[in-house]
Design an enzyme around this catalytic site. Structure first.
Site, PDB file in Angstrom:
ATOM      1  N   CYS A  44      -5.320  -3.003   2.709  1.00 47.98           N
ATOM      2  CA  CYS A  44      -5.047  -2.919   4.152  1.00 47.98           C
ATOM      3  C   CYS A  44      -6.274  -3.083   5.046  1.00 47.98           C
ATOM      4  CB  CYS A  44      -4.312  -1.616   4.450  1.00 47.98           C
ATOM      5  SG  CYS A  44      -3.355  -1.654   5.995  1.00 47.98           S
ATOM      6  N   LYS A  85      -9.628   2.575  -2.066  1.00 49.30           N
ATOM      7  CA  LYS A  85      -9.782   1.912  -0.772  1.00 49.30           C
ATOM      8  C   LYS A  85     -11.138   2.243  -0.148  1.00 49.30           C
ATOM      9  CE  LYS A  85      -7.292   1.448   3.653  1.00 49.30           C
ATOM     10  NZ  LYS A  85      -6.129   1.974   4.411  1.00 49.30           N
ATOM     11  N   GLU A  97       0.843  -1.191   0.000  1.00 53.68           N
ATOM     12  CA  GLU A  97       0.000   0.000   0.000  1.00 53.68           C
ATOM     13  C   GLU A  97       0.886   1.251   0.000  1.00 53.68           C
ATOM     14  OE1 GLU A  97      -3.520   1.854   2.900  1.00 53.68           O
ATOM     15  OE2 GLU A  97      -1.994   0.507   3.734  1.00 53.68           O
TER      16      GLU A  97
END
Length: 259
Positions: free
Chosen positions: A144, A110, A44
């Site tokens: 994540c 995300k 990331e």
């Protein structure tokens, strides 16, 4: 269709907020990969570390880092994925790019911004999940904190590979290990988590534990690697299909509707 998907996982000590240095670091590692590699997976925010300094660091979609990803994809004749800080329409995004060997790409913003670090105050959350088709494989790449939300990653499309690119800190790495394994088991899918090492500019410490799990939750990498490393691992589509055919757990899955 490729029965084997040769993946390269790169766990690195990112240089804090230094895109040029990080691109150089990854260029060196990637050029040393074999000619057989099909998919290269980076962490990331792989050019900066997990930074909230988006106003200073954000790139346009067609900025240097995406150009670099496209050049690497062409050079290695392989797909490349990882996330970057991107600005678009006066918003900032923690945006994952999945770049194909021909230079075309798909994006995923995300979905779950990390409120504990106030990520939601800087970055706009995405809404749509991405599933890409590559060499006969269906791949779902996430970022994540998404790892903590199993409904969002639920295997409703019969994807073959679930990917999490991350900056996941050492003090919560136990959860990282457990959740990666759980996502593989519950979705009967290969699951890859690529994390970083070292310390960032906020003094957060990272110890990696980048890993690849098969459809039954077996770790097929070396366990608990804390230092930078690069490893190529071949995923086996036939083995995954045989596992699903034998156990048939996905046939009994519940249906969910996301709001």
């Amino acid at each position: 269709m490729a029965q084997k998907l040769n993946t390269a996982i790169i766990q690195a000590n990112l240089k804090w907020e230094d895109p040029q240095e990080n691109r150089s670091l990854f260029s060196k590692e990637i050029k040393a990969l074999s000619e057989d590699v099909d998919l290269i997976i980076l962490p990331e925010m792989f050019t900066t570390g997990f930074s909230m300094n988006a106003e200073r660091l954000a790139e346009q979609t067609d900025g240097l880092s995406l150009q670099w990803m496209r050049e690497i994809a062409k050079l290695k004749d392989a797909a490349v994925t990882g996330s970057l800080i991107i600005t678009e329409n006066n918003n900032y995004y923690n945006r994952l790019f999945f770049v194909f060997p021909d230079g075309t790409y798909k994006i995923y913003d995300k979905r779950h911004t990390f409120t504990l670090a106030n990520e939601h105050k800087t970055y706009t959350a995405g809404k749509e999940r991405l599933v890409v088709e590559y060499k006969g494989w269906k791949i779902c790449p996430l970022v994540c904190y998404d790892l903590r939300f199993p409904v969002f990653s639920r295997n409703t499309e019969d994807y073959d590979l679930l990917i999490y690119v991350a900056n996941w800190p050492k003090k919560r790495v136990f959860a990282w290990d457990v959740l990666l394994k759980a996502r593989a088991i519950e979705n009967m899918s290969y699951c890859i988590g690529v994390n970083r090492t070292g310390k960032d500019g906020n003094k957060a410490e990272y110890n990696g534990h980048t890993a690849v799990y098969d459809g039954l939750g077996q770790n097929i990498t070396d366990l608990d690697r804390d230092e930078p490393f690069v490893q190529e691992i071949a995923l086996d589509k036939k083995q995954l299909e045989e596992t699903r055919s034998h156990f048939k757990f996905l046939q009994d899955r519940d249906e969910f509707t996301l709001k």
